[in-house]
Design an enzyme around this catalytic site. Structure first.
Site, PDB file in Angstrom:
ATOM      1  N   ASP A  13       0.807  -1.220   0.000  1.00 32.87           N
ATOM      2  CA  ASP A  13       0.000   0.000   0.000  1.00 32.87           C
ATOM      3  C   ASP A  13       0.840   1.271   0.000  1.00 32.87           C
ATOM      4  OD1 ASP A  13      -2.178  -1.738   0.167  1.00 32.87           O
ATOM      5  OD2 ASP A  13      -2.074  -1.753   2.354  1.00 32.87           O
ATOM      6  N   GLU A  14       1.973   1.215  -0.665  1.00 34.19           N
ATOM      7  CA  GLU A  14       2.877   2.373  -0.716  1.00 34.19           C
ATOM      8  C   GLU A  14       2.440   3.384  -1.776  1.00 34.19           C
ATOM      9  OE1 GLU A  14       3.881  -0.770  -1.179  1.00 34.19           O
ATOM     10  OE2 GLU A  14       5.382  -1.308   0.342  1.00 34.19           O
ATOM     11  N   HIS A  41      -4.791  -1.825  -5.670  1.00 36.26           N
ATOM     12  CA  HIS A  41      -4.003  -0.703  -6.184  1.00 36.26           C
ATOM     13  C   HIS A  41      -4.939   0.412  -6.622  1.00 36.26           C
ATOM     14  CE1 HIS A  41      -0.289  -3.438  -7.165  1.00 36.26           C
ATOM     15  NE2 HIS A  41      -0.687  -3.505  -5.918  1.00 36.26           N
ATOM     16  N   ARG A 142       2.338 -29.198  -7.105  1.00 40.49           N
ATOM     17  CA  ARG A 142       2.110 -29.654  -8.484  1.00 40.49           C
ATOM     18  C   ARG A 142       0.759 -30.315  -8.691  1.00 40.49           C
ATOM     19  NH1 ARG A 142       7.629 -32.444  -8.035  1.00 40.49           N
ATOM     20  NH2 ARG A 142       6.795 -32.374  -5.943  1.00 40.49           N
ATOM     21  N   THR A 303      -9.650  -5.147   1.839  1.00 40.31           N
ATOM     22  CA  THR A 303     -10.456  -5.680   2.940  1.00 40.31           C
ATOM     23  C   THR A 303     -11.097  -4.578   3.793  1.00 40.31           C
ATOM     24  OG1 THR A 303      -8.503  -5.728   4.338  1.00 40.31           O
ATOM     25  CG2 THR A 303      -9.024  -7.756   3.147  1.00 40.31           C
TER      26      THR A 303
HETATM   27  P1  GDP Z   1      -0.771   0.264  -3.524  1.00 39.94           P
HETATM   28  O1  GDP Z   1      -1.385  -0.990  -3.032  1.00 39.94           O
HETATM   29  O2  GDP Z   1       0.699   0.316  -3.292  1.00 39.94           O
HETATM   30  O3  GDP Z   1      -1.142   0.582  -4.953  1.00 39.94           O
HETATM   31  O4  GDP Z   1      -1.393   1.442  -2.632  1.00 39.94           O
HETATM   32  P2  GDP Z   1      -2.944   1.610  -2.207  1.00 39.94           P
HETATM   33  O5  GDP Z   1      -3.707   2.048  -3.385  1.00 39.94           O
HETATM   34  O6  GDP Z   1      -3.401   0.396  -1.478  1.00 39.94           O
HETATM   35  O7  GDP Z   1      -2.829   2.753  -1.124  1.00 39.94           O
HETATM   36  C1  GDP Z   1      -2.289   3.990  -1.420  1.00 39.94           C
HETATM   37  C2  GDP Z   1      -3.333   5.073  -1.084  1.00 39.94           C
HETATM   38  O8  GDP Z   1      -2.687   6.332  -1.037  1.00 39.94           O
HETATM   39  C3  GDP Z   1      -4.404   5.213  -2.157  1.00 39.94           C
HETATM   40  O9  GDP Z   1      -5.597   5.616  -1.532  1.00 39.94           O
HETATM   41  C4  GDP Z   1      -3.868   6.335  -3.046  1.00 39.94           C
HETATM   42  O10 GDP Z   1      -4.897   7.047  -3.730  1.00 39.94           O
HETATM   43  C5  GDP Z   1      -3.210   7.217  -2.021  1.00 39.94           C
HETATM   44  N1  GDP Z   1      -2.052   7.982  -2.491  1.00 39.94           N
HETATM   45  C6  GDP Z   1      -1.090   7.613  -3.389  1.00 39.94           C
HETATM   46  N2  GDP Z   1      -0.133   8.555  -3.456  1.00 39.94           N
HETATM   47  C7  GDP Z   1      -0.497   9.539  -2.595  1.00 39.94           C
HETATM   48  C8  GDP Z   1       0.101  10.757  -2.176  1.00 39.94           C
HETATM   49  O11 GDP Z   1       1.175  11.158  -2.612  1.00 39.94           O
HETATM   50  N3  GDP Z   1      -0.582  11.486  -1.234  1.00 39.94           N
HETATM   51  C9  GDP Z   1      -1.759  11.091  -0.703  1.00 39.94           C
HETATM   52  N4  GDP Z   1      -2.331  11.852   0.227  1.00 39.94           N
HETATM   53  N5  GDP Z   1      -2.345   9.940  -1.062  1.00 39.94           N
HETATM   54  C10 GDP Z   1      -1.714   9.169  -1.981  1.00 39.94           C
HETATM   55  P1  IMO Z   2      -0.885  -4.293  -2.216  1.00 39.23           P
HETATM   56  O1  IMO Z   2      -0.442  -4.837  -3.540  1.00 39.23           O
HETATM   57  C1  IMO Z   2      -0.947  -4.786   2.109  1.00 39.23           C
HETATM   58  C2  IMO Z   2      -0.915  -8.891   3.604  1.00 39.23           C
HETATM   59  C3  IMO Z   2      -2.139  -9.351   4.369  1.00 39.23           C
HETATM   60  C4  IMO Z   2      -1.493 -10.335   5.321  1.00 39.23           C
HETATM   61  C5  IMO Z   2      -0.413 -10.997   4.477  1.00 39.23           C
HETATM   62  C6  IMO Z   2      -0.815 -12.340   3.876  1.00 39.23           C
HETATM   63  O2  IMO Z   2      -2.173  -3.554  -2.279  1.00 39.23           O
HETATM   64  O3  IMO Z   2       0.203  -3.537  -1.547  1.00 39.23           O
HETATM   65  P2  IMO Z   2      -2.417 -13.008   1.855  1.00 39.23           P
HETATM   66  O4  IMO Z   2      -3.884 -12.780   1.637  1.00 39.23           O
HETATM   67  O5  IMO Z   2      -1.555 -12.417   0.787  1.00 39.23           O
HETATM   68  O6  IMO Z   2      -2.080 -14.448   2.122  1.00 39.23           O
HETATM   69  O7  IMO Z   2      -2.069 -12.220   3.222  1.00 39.23           O
HETATM   70  O8  IMO Z   2      -0.132 -10.074   3.430  1.00 39.23           O
HETATM   71  N1  IMO Z   2      -1.180  -8.350   2.253  1.00 39.23           N
HETATM   72  C7  IMO Z   2      -1.152  -7.055   1.960  1.00 39.23           C
HETATM   73  N2  IMO Z   2      -0.949  -5.961   2.732  1.00 39.23           N
HETATM   74  N3  IMO Z   2      -1.086  -4.627   0.773  1.00 39.23           N
HETATM   75  C8  IMO Z   2      -1.242  -5.711  -0.024  1.00 39.23           C
HETATM   76  O9  IMO Z   2      -1.226  -5.612  -1.376  1.00 39.23           O
HETATM   77  C9  IMO Z   2      -1.323  -6.980   0.558  1.00 39.23           C
HETATM   78  N4  IMO Z   2      -1.500  -8.234   0.071  1.00 39.23           N
HETATM   79  C10 IMO Z   2      -1.399  -9.063   1.118  1.00 39.23           C
HETATM   80  O10 IMO Z   2      -2.744  -8.271   5.031  1.00 39.23           O
HETATM   81  O11 IMO Z   2      -0.842  -9.633   6.358  1.00 39.23           O
HETATM   82 MG    MG Z   3      -2.908  -1.676  -1.756  1.00 42.11          MG
END
Ligand code: GDP
Ligand code: IMO
Ligand code: MG
Length: 430
Positions: A13-14, A41, A142, A303
């Site tokens: 979630d970066e 994403h 497998r 989730t």
């Molecule tokens: P990902 O899983 O790495 O693609 O990230 P997520 O989508 O799960 O979570 C990132 C959240 O931060 C999303 O709600 C984006 O819209 C938001 N976001 C991304 N970049 C920025 C930023 O520079 N500033 C702010 N405030 N929000 C951001």
């Molecule tokens: P994105 O791509 C954050 C975490 C789950 C749990 C562990 C194992 O959006 O960054 P799983 O269902 O994969 O067996 O769960 O991994 N997890 C994530 N946490 N962002 C994700 O994806 C994740 N995908 C899995 O919360 O701790």
């Molecule tokens: Mg995410």
């Protein structure tokens, strides 16, 4: 720039979706190489916020080919639902390509994921319960069903007849299910053959497709899901996901060799978050943690769970730089730190009387790790409109410079808001 790999450096979630979407117009292909619909994403498309789980974040760009690689685990129900949701937004998914070697998430994988978590009780991993782990388990045992099997009725039936009795046996004997609660081979066939008909036109031999594209001089962006600390080999095992989310996974998960990759971009949030269980040395349990969660809207895209929040951990980013061979970092959500008077950076750990400058090899030590902090002044002003590095306040520039120094990798992209245009290029060449 033939191949660029984009990976998460923390616990997911970066902002991988946002950065992928921003960079996608400069590439010919965007390819997912691991994970499945455990990913969420976020991409802002006009006024709409899209949550992509399986489909690459390049899909909204008409000129970009989206590919789901062999390393991904595909839930066909979710895939078709996601395609129809995107189509409803006017996004064309007809060109989406799916590797015939990708594994398929079956109904018994979902049941096993939930049941195994319930059985672990307080020791649960906190999975997304999307069947990811059980599907990868079958891949390595497998006995998995691949996309190419799904679209071949005879083979699909044969494989199901072999595996369903085994899975149902485990579900009943180990997890206490009753037979009537479990789908039969015929019930699965009924549902999945209909799904297979929708998927069939998208199935390709992805490795030759991508290698031919590279030979023609095309550029590929490999979009990682999850992150370094969730990697099955390099993360906080067992509190990890079941795939290689680090840069090497881009090769095994697509069938493209490492010599075709010339940039590895690590996505790092300006603070840390984690969903699910497992160690998190800089986690905050105070007002600052609440503030980061509220201002940063830290709730899971898949989730809806509240994300745990903490200060930036430079030890973890340095580790990610090594494990992935990062050439660049994109620092995201810098704007969220505008709410802080003082900002802390973890530069080392102390665990059981020992100081660690790098991530300890022992998970026991990592579970005991206490952060050693450095403090920097905050900037306390709105930076969401800044378009260049020079426009950032001095304290924000100093923070970025210090993180760059600690990582030993240049921070060539900075994001200051969720929209595509809230992205500062700081040396990244498009
Ligand atoms: P990902 O899983 O790495 O693609 O990230 P997520 O989508 O799960 O979570 C990132 C959240 O931060 C999303 O709600 C984006 O819209 C938001 N976001 C991304 N970049 C920025 C930023 O520079 N500033 C702010 N405030 N929000 C951001
Ligand atoms: P994105 O791509 C954050 C975490 C789950 C749990 C562990 C194992 O959006 O960054 P799983 O269902 O994969 O067996 O769960 O991994 N997890 C994530 N946490 N962002 C994700 O994806 C994740 N995908 C899995 O919360 O701790
Ligand atoms: Mg995410």
């Amino acid at each position: 720039m033939p191949g660029t790999v984009l990976v998460g450096t923390q616990w997911g979630d970066e902002g991988k979706g946002k950065v992928t979407d921003f960079l996608a117009p400069n590439y010919d292909y965007v390819v997912r190489f691991q994970g499945g619909n455990n990913a969420g994403h976020t991409v802002i498309h006009g006024k709409t916020k899209l949550a992509l789980h399986l489909i690459p974040s390049g899909i909204i760009h008409d000129d970009v080919v989206s590919v789901i690689g062999n390393g991904v685990v595909v839930d066909p129900r979710v895939l078709i639902q996601e395609m129809s949701e995107l189509e409803a937004q006017g996004i064309d998914c007809s060109g989406l390509k799916i590797s015939g070697n990708a594994h398929v998430i079956m109904p018994y994988h979902l049941l096993l994921d939930g049941a195994s978590e319930r059985r672990l009780g307080d020791n649960k991993i906190g999975t997304t319960k999307r069947g990811i782990g059980p599907c990868y388990q079958d891949k390595y045992e497998r006995c998995g069903i691949r996309v190419q099997d799904l679209v071949d009725e005879k083979i699909f039936r044969e494989k199901l007849e072999a595996v369903v009795p085994l899975k149902n046996d485990i579900l009943m004997k180990v997890y206490g299910f009753e037979a009537y609660e479990l789908p039969t081979v015929e019930e699965i066939l009924d549902e999945y053959l209909a799904l297979a008909r929708v998927i069939a036109p998208h199935v390709v031999d992805a490795s030759p497709l991508l290698n031919d594209a590279l030979r023609e001089g095309k550029d590929i962006l490999f979009e990682g899901a999850q992150a370094t600390q969730l990697d099955i080999d390099h993360g906080t095992y067992p509190f990890v996901t079941s795939s290689n989310c680090t840069a090497g996974g881009a090769c095994t998960g697509t069938g493209v060799g490492p010599t075709k990759i010339d940039r590895v971009l690590g996505i790092a949030k300006a603070y840390m978050t984690r969903v699910g269980s497992g160690p998190f040395p800089t986690e905050l349990f105070d007002e600052d943690g609440e503030k980061l969660g509220t201002v940063g809207h830290e709730f899971g895209v898949t989730t809806g769970r509240k994300r745990r929040c903490g200060w930036y951990d430079a030890v973890i980013i340095k580790y990610a730089a090594d494990v992935n061979g990062l050439t660049d970092i994109a620092l995201t959500k810098l704007d969220v730190l505008s709410c802080m008077e003082t900002i802390k950076i973890c530069v080392a750990y102390e665990a059981d009387g020992v100081r660690y400058e790098t991530v300890p090899g022992s998970q026991t030590a990592f579970h005991h790790a206490k952060p050693v902090y450095e403090e920097m002044p905050g900037w306390n002003c709105d930076i969401t409109g800044c378009k260049t590095f020079d426009e950032l306040p001095q304290a924000a520039k100093d923070y970025v410079a210090r993180l760059e120094e600690l990582a030993g990798v240049r921070i060539s992209i900075i994001t200051v808001g969720p929209d595509r245009d809230q992205t500062i290029l700081n040396g990244w060449e498009l």
